[in-house]
Design an enzyme around this catalytic site. Sequence first.
Site: not given
Length: 439
Positions: A161, A408, A411
């Site tokens: 990702s 998060d 990312h």
Amino acid sequence: MHTQMAKKNSILPGEYSGTTTMDIRCSFQTLVAVLVAALVVGAIYLTAESGYLVQEDDGAKLDHDQTNGSNSTSETTTKNSGGRCDLFSGKWVFDNESYPLYKEEECSFMSDQLACGKFGRNDLDYQHWRWQPHQCDLPRFNATALLERLRNKRLVFVGDSLNRGQWVSMVCLLDKAIPKGRKYMHNNGSSLITFKAKDYNAKIEFYWAPLLVESNSDDPVSHRLPERIVRAQAIEKHARHWTDADVLVFNTYLWWRRPQMDVLWGSFNSTDGIYKKVEMLRSYEMALKTWSDWLEIHVNRTKTQLFFMTMSPTHERAEEWGKSVGENCYNETEQIREEGYRGRGTDPKMMRIVENTIEELQKRGLNVEMINITQLTEYRKEGHPSIYRKQWEPLTQEQISNPIGYSDCIHWCLPGVPDVWNELLYAHIFNFVPYFNIA
């Protein structure tokens, strides 16, 4: 008197012969000198012209002519240089005039996982940072030049990702240079997603393979499983989708971060497969060996450019940069200022395995360039989405009361850090790594 003058002024046959020979010899020497001088001047001119053409082939002239607001070639590539500039060694400089390179809301294909502004983040300074190498300037990204370079070609990002986030960044960087109706995104639910610029017949793609080799996490949607199993010696299922690409950008790191991996010898569909727990570094080494062997045999060396993105740091332990234990990137708005900082979100041993694998490939005549994003990304603890992203499942009241728990810190918001990764990739695709002067 007249007789003497006549003798003095007359030219005898013997005298005529000697004088003429001398004149011819002098004229011949003069002609030779002129020709030599012409050849020297011509050689100097041709050398200068060939140097100019080399610059143009390497992308320097292309970048200079077509990049708005960029530094000129003479500023970044100098004669009498000291060596190639290390683009990965530098500092972050706040620049709210030139950055971001695109606006979040104007990117037609922005991912909700990375659109931090859309999901409520108000402090947008993270969008305005430019990477400044110590010895030179980073060539500014030129969307039109890259699209032209990719005419009738495929650029494929292969990995997890984080590589998908870099792919989204690349799509956004190119998006503004393509007219509406002349681009599309194709995703039929498989591991391969394709963005196409129609007028260039250029494809910029992402292929989901978080461990590069085959695994039980290969489904692009349903891949979070309690037991992670890899077929460390099998890559064909993935590689057949991207082996013929013109530019390949790989990454694999985060999905290996556990003490041991379950390695399968055999097929997932077979009942006689052999499973064994293998220490993580050894299994990682096995997988990269499989990857490198495949590249050596199947990749067209005269056609394909190969790149490997190094590990992207996480910022999940705030005590590493002086905050309280139990905190993370939540509410962070400033960078880490300590030069050379390295947290526990990266693994130098894994980095060395990548380096060794690439060095072995080079010995076998296959060049893979490593884009070292790790150190420059270590500083950017404020660049993560934190809580400002789409939540795929409704949050519980307990989660809402403890935002640190669902932040998060892996990312990256866009526009943001991955745009700089792509500026570095851009410089290497064009082989436009500037030179620096020795002081």
